[in-house]
Design a protein around this motif. Structure first.
Motif, PDB file in Angstrom:
ATOM      1  N   THR A 176       3.475 -15.339 -11.573  1.00 23.89           N
ATOM      2  CA  THR A 176       2.697 -16.254 -12.415  1.00 23.89           C
ATOM      3  C   THR A 176       1.402 -15.591 -12.898  1.00 23.89           C
ATOM      4  O   THR A 176       1.050 -15.708 -14.074  1.00 23.89           O
ATOM      5  CB  THR A 176       2.338 -17.535 -11.628  1.00 23.89           C
ATOM      6  N   HIS A 177       0.699 -14.908 -11.981  1.00 23.80           N
ATOM      7  CA  HIS A 177      -0.571 -14.262 -12.371  1.00 23.80           C
ATOM      8  C   HIS A 177      -0.326 -13.221 -13.467  1.00 23.80           C
ATOM      9  O   HIS A 177      -1.080 -13.135 -14.442  1.00 23.80           O
ATOM     10  CB  HIS A 177      -1.209 -13.555 -11.169  1.00 23.80           C
TER      11      HIS A 177
ATOM     12  N   SER B 110       7.597 -12.451  -0.430  1.00 22.69           N
ATOM     13  CA  SER B 110       6.255 -12.566  -1.007  1.00 22.69           C
ATOM     14  C   SER B 110       5.580 -13.866  -0.539  1.00 22.69           C
ATOM     15  O   SER B 110       4.395 -13.888  -0.175  1.00 22.69           O
ATOM     16  CB  SER B 110       6.366 -12.528  -2.531  1.00 22.69           C
TER      17      SER B 110
HETATM   18  P1  A3P Z   1       4.533  -9.369  -3.930  1.00 26.25           P
HETATM   19  O1  A3P Z   1       3.984 -10.271  -2.870  1.00 26.25           O
HETATM   20  O2  A3P Z   1       5.996  -9.102  -3.768  1.00 26.25           O
HETATM   21  O3  A3P Z   1       3.766  -8.117  -4.080  1.00 26.25           O
HETATM   22  P2  A3P Z   1       2.435 -15.152  -8.281  1.00 26.25           P
HETATM   23  O4  A3P Z   1       1.501 -14.602  -9.277  1.00 26.25           O
HETATM   24  O5  A3P Z   1       3.456 -16.076  -8.875  1.00 26.25           O
HETATM   25  O6  A3P Z   1       1.717 -15.755  -7.103  1.00 26.25           O
HETATM   26  O7  A3P Z   1       3.300 -13.949  -7.722  1.00 26.25           O
HETATM   27  C1  A3P Z   1       2.717 -12.959  -6.918  1.00 26.25           C
HETATM   28  C2  A3P Z   1       3.672 -11.797  -6.838  1.00 26.25           C
HETATM   29  O8  A3P Z   1       3.699 -11.122  -8.112  1.00 26.25           O
HETATM   30  C3  A3P Z   1       3.239 -10.768  -5.802  1.00 26.25           C
HETATM   31  O9  A3P Z   1       4.436 -10.151  -5.321  1.00 26.25           O
HETATM   32  C4  A3P Z   1       2.412  -9.833  -6.668  1.00 26.25           C
HETATM   33  O10 A3P Z   1       2.218  -8.555  -6.128  1.00 26.25           O
HETATM   34  C5  A3P Z   1       3.283  -9.776  -7.926  1.00 26.25           C
HETATM   35  N1  A3P Z   1       2.531  -9.306  -9.091  1.00 26.25           N
HETATM   36  C6  A3P Z   1       1.379  -9.801  -9.572  1.00 26.25           C
HETATM   37  N2  A3P Z   1       0.959  -9.069 -10.634  1.00 26.25           N
HETATM   38  C7  A3P Z   1       1.871  -8.097 -10.793  1.00 26.25           C
HETATM   39  C8  A3P Z   1       1.985  -7.009 -11.711  1.00 26.25           C
HETATM   40  N3  A3P Z   1       1.071  -6.784 -12.633  1.00 26.25           N
HETATM   41  N4  A3P Z   1       3.053  -6.183 -11.601  1.00 26.25           N
HETATM   42  C9  A3P Z   1       3.979  -6.405 -10.648  1.00 26.25           C
HETATM   43  N5  A3P Z   1       3.925  -7.416  -9.744  1.00 26.25           N
HETATM   44  C10 A3P Z   1       2.880  -8.250  -9.816  1.00 26.25           C
END
Ligand code: A3P
Length: 279
Positions: A45-46, A122
């Protein structure tokens, strides 16, 4: 965790927001140009929020900490109301719990999917790393909670099926897979720009894709969290940007856990067009 009519949601969310959502009170006024980023927790999501925000701003520049301020279930409505357009709202709530007005006005939705096994790993680190969850369990105890839908936002499969049905009749929903962002971010950013109706140069698409790569985002975002906020919310060494890889589940799942996952999820995933690629 709070349980409202069988729906699990973290009790550290402000209670007035929860009560608005669960009593279906349409307090949030949606705008035609609102974009909603929606996904099961830990699907990227981020990352997607950042890409979409940069596309809408026409700049490959980070705005520190503003995804959280535009998260429906975390931010008071009065604050969301103040955000200038175009807003990039985001939520992990089921589609049926999102503001009805967003669907009526045909706002654009970006829906993200990620391999549920990577997501489970995750999510486990998320629950352990955010001190407000007060969670200290082992993955072997966490996995059943995920597969049985006993964590925040309930059942992953039901969530996806609801979106899958909506996508059949709503072209205003665009699907992005986390794994595709990993393998060809430029192409996925281009598709997002097209979906959002944004004309932009190849150079901007490339710069946005670079600016949103894992290391860069981790650097930009982690360094902007004030120390007192970090201490209040996160346990030591926790970062939302943990590993950012595909297939990490293979380092965590035992053979027995993999079989358990298959017994709970595999058939249902095969029946879902959207999830079949993970089977
Ligand atoms: P991991 O815990 O497997 O590293 P959300 O944003 O929905 O909370 O998801 C978080 C997950 O997306 C985490 O996974 C995070 O590291 C990954 N993530 C966030 N930004 C990222 C990016 N730019 N490239 C790859 N993975 C990303």
């Amino acid at each position: 965790m709070t349980n409202i009519d069988g729906y699990h949601i973290s009790s550290f969310k402000p209670s007035e927001i929860l009560s608005e959502i669960f009593n279906n009170i349409p307090v949030l006024k949606c705008r035609y140009d609102d974009v909603f980023i929606c996904a099961p927790v830990k699907s990227g999501t981020h990352w997607t929020w950042e890409i979409v925000s940069m596309l809408l701003n026409g700049k490959a520049e980070t705005i520190p900490n503003s995804k959280g301020a535009q998260m429906l279930e975390a931010t008071p409505t009065e604050i969301i109301d103040e955000i200038p357009s175009p807003r990039v709202l985001n939520s992990h709530l089921h589609l049926c719990r999102l503001p009805k007005e967003a669907l009526e006005k045909k706002c654009k939705f970006v829906f993200i999917l990620r391999d549920p096994r990577d997501l489970a790993v995750s999510y486990y680190h998320h629950c352990k790393g955010i001190s407000l969850y007060e969670y200290d369990g082992m993955f072997e105890n966490f996995l059943p909670l995920f597969l049985e839908g006993k964590l925040d936002y309930n059942n992953y499969l039901e969530y996806v099926v609801e979106w899958e049905k909506a996508m059949e009749e709503r072209p205003e929903i665009h699907l992005t897979y986390y794994e595709d962002l990993k393998t060809n971010c430029i192409e996925e950013v281009r598709k997002l720009a097209l979906f959002l109706g944004i004309t932009c140069t190849d150079d901007l698409i490339r710069r946005i894709s670079d600016k949103c790569n894992f290391e860069q985002m981790k650097d930009d975002k982690d360094n902007h969290i004030p120390e007192e906020v970090r201490k209040a919310i996160f346990r030591e060494n926790f970062s939302i940007f943990r590993k950012g890889t595909v297939g990490d589940w293979k380092n965590t799942f035992t053979v027995a856990q993999n079989e358990y996952f298959d017994s709970m999820f595999l058939e249902k995933m095969k029946n879902s067009k959207l999830l079949r690629r993970y089977t």
